[in-house]
Design a protein around this motif. Sequence first.
Motif, PDB file in Angstrom:
ATOM      1  N   SER A 131      -0.897   2.198   3.030  1.00 48.90           N
ATOM      2  CA  SER A 131      -0.524   0.978   2.319  1.00 48.90           C
ATOM      3  C   SER A 131       0.655   1.226   1.390  1.00 48.90           C
ATOM      4  N   ALA A 132       0.651   2.363   0.695  1.00 51.27           N
ATOM      5  CA  ALA A 132       1.733   2.681  -0.238  1.00 51.27           C
ATOM      6  C   ALA A 132       3.050   2.883   0.499  1.00 51.27           C
ATOM      7  N   VAL A 133       3.026   3.594   1.630  1.00 49.49           N
ATOM      8  CA  VAL A 133       4.259   3.837   2.383  1.00 49.49           C
ATOM      9  C   VAL A 133       4.782   2.544   2.984  1.00 49.49           C
ATOM     10  N   ALA A 134       3.894   1.712   3.509  1.00 54.28           N
ATOM     11  CA  ALA A 134       4.312   0.452   4.141  1.00 54.28           C
ATOM     12  C   ALA A 134       5.056  -0.436   3.156  1.00 54.28           C
ATOM     13  N   ARG A 135       4.658  -0.391   1.884  1.00 56.70           N
ATOM     14  CA  ARG A 135       5.329  -1.233   0.888  1.00 56.70           C
ATOM     15  C   ARG A 135       6.771  -0.804   0.650  1.00 56.70           C
ATOM     16  N   THR A 136       7.106   0.434   0.985  1.00 59.44           N
ATOM     17  CA  THR A 136       8.477   0.925   0.779  1.00 59.44           C
ATOM     18  C   THR A 136       9.347   0.796   2.023  1.00 59.44           C
ATOM     19  N   CYS A 137       8.761   0.381   3.130  1.00 56.85           N
ATOM     20  CA  CYS A 137       9.506   0.294   4.392  1.00 56.85           C
ATOM     21  C   CYS A 137       9.844  -1.162   4.693  1.00 56.85           C
ATOM     22  N   PRO A 138      11.134  -1.511   4.736  1.00 58.81           N
ATOM     23  CA  PRO A 138      11.491  -2.903   5.037  1.00 58.81           C
ATOM     24  C   PRO A 138      11.188  -3.253   6.488  1.00 58.81           C
ATOM     25  N   GLY A 139      10.945  -4.522   6.715  1.00 63.04           N
ATOM     26  CA  GLY A 139      10.765  -4.998   8.082  1.00 63.04           C
ATOM     27  C   GLY A 139       9.399  -4.752   8.678  1.00 63.04           C
ATOM     28  N   ILE A 140       8.397  -4.493   7.825  1.00 65.86           N
ATOM     29  CA  ILE A 140       7.057  -4.203   8.333  1.00 65.86           C
ATOM     30  C   ILE A 140       6.056  -5.173   7.733  1.00 65.86           C
ATOM     31  N   ASP A 141       5.224  -5.760   8.576  1.00 65.71           N
ATOM     32  CA  ASP A 141       4.114  -6.603   8.137  1.00 65.71           C
ATOM     33  C   ASP A 141       2.813  -5.888   8.454  1.00 65.71           C
ATOM     34  N   ARG A 300       2.268   0.217  22.178  1.00 67.50           N
ATOM     35  CA  ARG A 300       2.449   0.030  23.620  1.00 67.50           C
ATOM     36  C   ARG A 300       3.541   0.969  24.120  1.00 67.50           C
ATOM     37  N   SER A 301       3.293   1.630  25.218  1.00 65.83           N
ATOM     38  CA  SER A 301       4.258   2.566  25.778  1.00 65.83           C
ATOM     39  C   SER A 301       5.551   1.846  26.124  1.00 65.83           C
ATOM     40  N   GLY A 302       6.675   2.431  25.718  1.00 65.23           N
ATOM     41  CA  GLY A 302       7.979   1.882  26.053  1.00 65.23           C
ATOM     42  C   GLY A 302       8.432   0.730  25.184  1.00 65.23           C
ATOM     43  N   ALA A 303       7.601   0.271  24.268  1.00 59.97           N
ATOM     44  CA  ALA A 303       7.977  -0.862  23.412  1.00 59.97           C
ATOM     45  C   ALA A 303       8.203  -0.368  21.987  1.00 59.97           C
ATOM     46  N   GLN A 304       9.194   0.481  21.820  1.00 61.85           N
ATOM     47  CA  GLN A 304       9.422   1.084  20.510  1.00 61.85           C
ATOM     48  C   GLN A 304      10.221   0.146  19.616  1.00 61.85           C
ATOM     49  N   HIS A 305       9.698  -0.126  18.458  1.00 63.04           N
ATOM     50  CA  HIS A 305      10.372  -0.973  17.468  1.00 63.04           C
ATOM     51  C   HIS A 305      11.292  -0.099  16.619  1.00 63.04           C
ATOM     52  N   PRO A 306      12.476  -0.611  16.226  1.00 61.54           N
ATOM     53  CA  PRO A 306      13.416   0.192  15.439  1.00 61.54           C
ATOM     54  C   PRO A 306      12.828   0.750  14.147  1.00 61.54           C
ATOM     55  N   ALA A 307      11.864   0.048  13.551  1.00 62.37           N
ATOM     56  CA  ALA A 307      11.304   0.490  12.266  1.00 62.37           C
ATOM     57  C   ALA A 307      10.183   1.509  12.428  1.00 62.37           C
ATOM     58  N   LEU A 308       9.720   1.725  13.658  1.00 61.95           N
ATOM     59  CA  LEU A 308       8.536   2.548  13.856  1.00 61.95           C
ATOM     60  C   LEU A 308       8.771   4.012  13.495  1.00 61.95           C
ATOM     61  N   GLU A 309       9.860   4.578  13.979  1.00 57.10           N
ATOM     62  CA  GLU A 309      10.104   6.004  13.749  1.00 57.10           C
ATOM     63  C   GLU A 309      10.210   6.315  12.258  1.00 57.10           C
ATOM     64  N   GLY A 310      10.920   5.458  11.518  1.00 55.22           N
ATOM     65  CA  GLY A 310      11.054   5.683  10.087  1.00 55.22           C
ATOM     66  C   GLY A 310       9.728   5.592   9.364  1.00 55.22           C
ATOM     67  N   PHE A 311       8.893   4.636   9.763  1.00 56.71           N
ATOM     68  CA  PHE A 311       7.579   4.482   9.136  1.00 56.71           C
ATOM     69  C   PHE A 311       6.703   5.707   9.383  1.00 56.71           C
ATOM     70  N   VAL A 312       6.640   6.142  10.637  1.00 57.89           N
ATOM     71  CA  VAL A 312       5.808   7.300  10.972  1.00 57.89           C
ATOM     72  C   VAL A 312       6.305   8.551  10.242  1.00 57.89           C
ATOM     73  N   GLY A 313       7.617   8.730  10.202  1.00 57.46           N
ATOM     74  CA  GLY A 313       8.171   9.882   9.495  1.00 57.46           C
ATOM     75  C   GLY A 313       7.829   9.875   8.018  1.00 57.46           C
ATOM     76  N   ALA A 314       7.902   8.701   7.402  1.00 54.44           N
ATOM     77  CA  ALA A 314       7.586   8.593   5.973  1.00 54.44           C
ATOM     78  C   ALA A 314       6.113   8.864   5.712  1.00 54.44           C
ATOM     79  N   VAL A 315       5.247   8.380   6.590  1.00 57.25           N
ATOM     80  CA  VAL A 315       3.808   8.610   6.427  1.00 57.25           C
ATOM     81  C   VAL A 315       3.492  10.102   6.552  1.00 57.25           C
ATOM     82  N   ARG A 316       4.047  10.745   7.573  1.00 61.71           N
ATOM     83  CA  ARG A 316       3.773  12.173   7.773  1.00 61.71           C
ATOM     84  C   ARG A 316       4.298  13.018   6.608  1.00 61.71           C
TER      85      ARG A 316
END
Length: 333
Positions: A131-141, A300-316
């Motif tokens: 929840s804390a990381v999501a609040r810092t990432c634009p474009g995420i609901d 979903r496989s092959g349906a990568q959203h532009p914001a996904l990689e940044g979110f996952v990296g920030a969480v890790r």
Amino acid sequence: MSAELRLAGTLDLGHGSVPLDAAFALLDALARERSVQGTARRLGVSYRSAWGRIAAVEAACGQPVALKTKGHGSVLTPFGEALRAALAETFAATDGVISAARGRLDGRLAVLLAPAPARLRLALSHDTLLSAVARTCPGIDVSVAGSAEALAKLASGAVDGAGFHFGERAPRPGSPFAAVFAEAEIRVVPLFLREQGLMFARGNPLGLGGVADIAARRARFVNRQRGAGTRLWFERLCAEAGVRPEAVPGFDTEEFTHQAVAAIIASGAADVGMGTRAVAARFDLEFLPLGEETYFLATRSGAQHPALEGFVGAVRAQARHEIGYAPAETAPI
């Protein structure tokens, strides 16, 4: 979509004024056609209107710009020709500037009017770090849901990603959600490891040492909602300890987040509940660890959203610094 820019203004030589572009269009048409009739056709106006425009320019200039020639139509006077040439030079000199300005304006308008990129929709089983990381990432609901509900939303297309867990580090045959890992259309990656356990008041006033003690000592328990990964884990622990769920006081008392469970215990309205070490520390509760689990993200496989990689990296990255969390074996997004 594009902007239309042109040189505008008025021609005023002390006797009145006429629009600059209209005056040039009239003089240029007359120079080319050498007749008022031809000028009218070129400008798309009537013969009478063309003469009216000539009269307006002459009134503004204070002298004739057109001259009738017997049997040869009409031509520009020397003054009219000189004025046409001056206006032509002015328009030519500003064409490049206006064209460049139009290009810049078109670029700015394209950015301003471009449709907003689709937002990344995530349904996540509750976790304070996420929840804390999501609040810092634009474009995420983000919507909070139990693990089962989050995966159901992903399957229906209501969200782009689902965060889930089930009390184990890795799936095994028969474990909750094992089928998700086998689906070809679903990609599952680990986000982090986190520690869960029993949360109760400081000093452990009821002397709780495990799940069996909750039933044996009639401790008031606060559970998570049906389908939550934490609830599935607790039910498995009850089965392993030989405790029937109905024997646990408060087993049907449900809350939707770790924080809500901790808040009820901290208020004294309940004695014990299951949650993360991080939440127990936040509410100054004692914590009895029960084990570590992997928190997963399914997309979903092959349906990568532009914001996904940044979110996952920030969480890790954040999981390396938070109490009760640790990096999981990672996989590329």
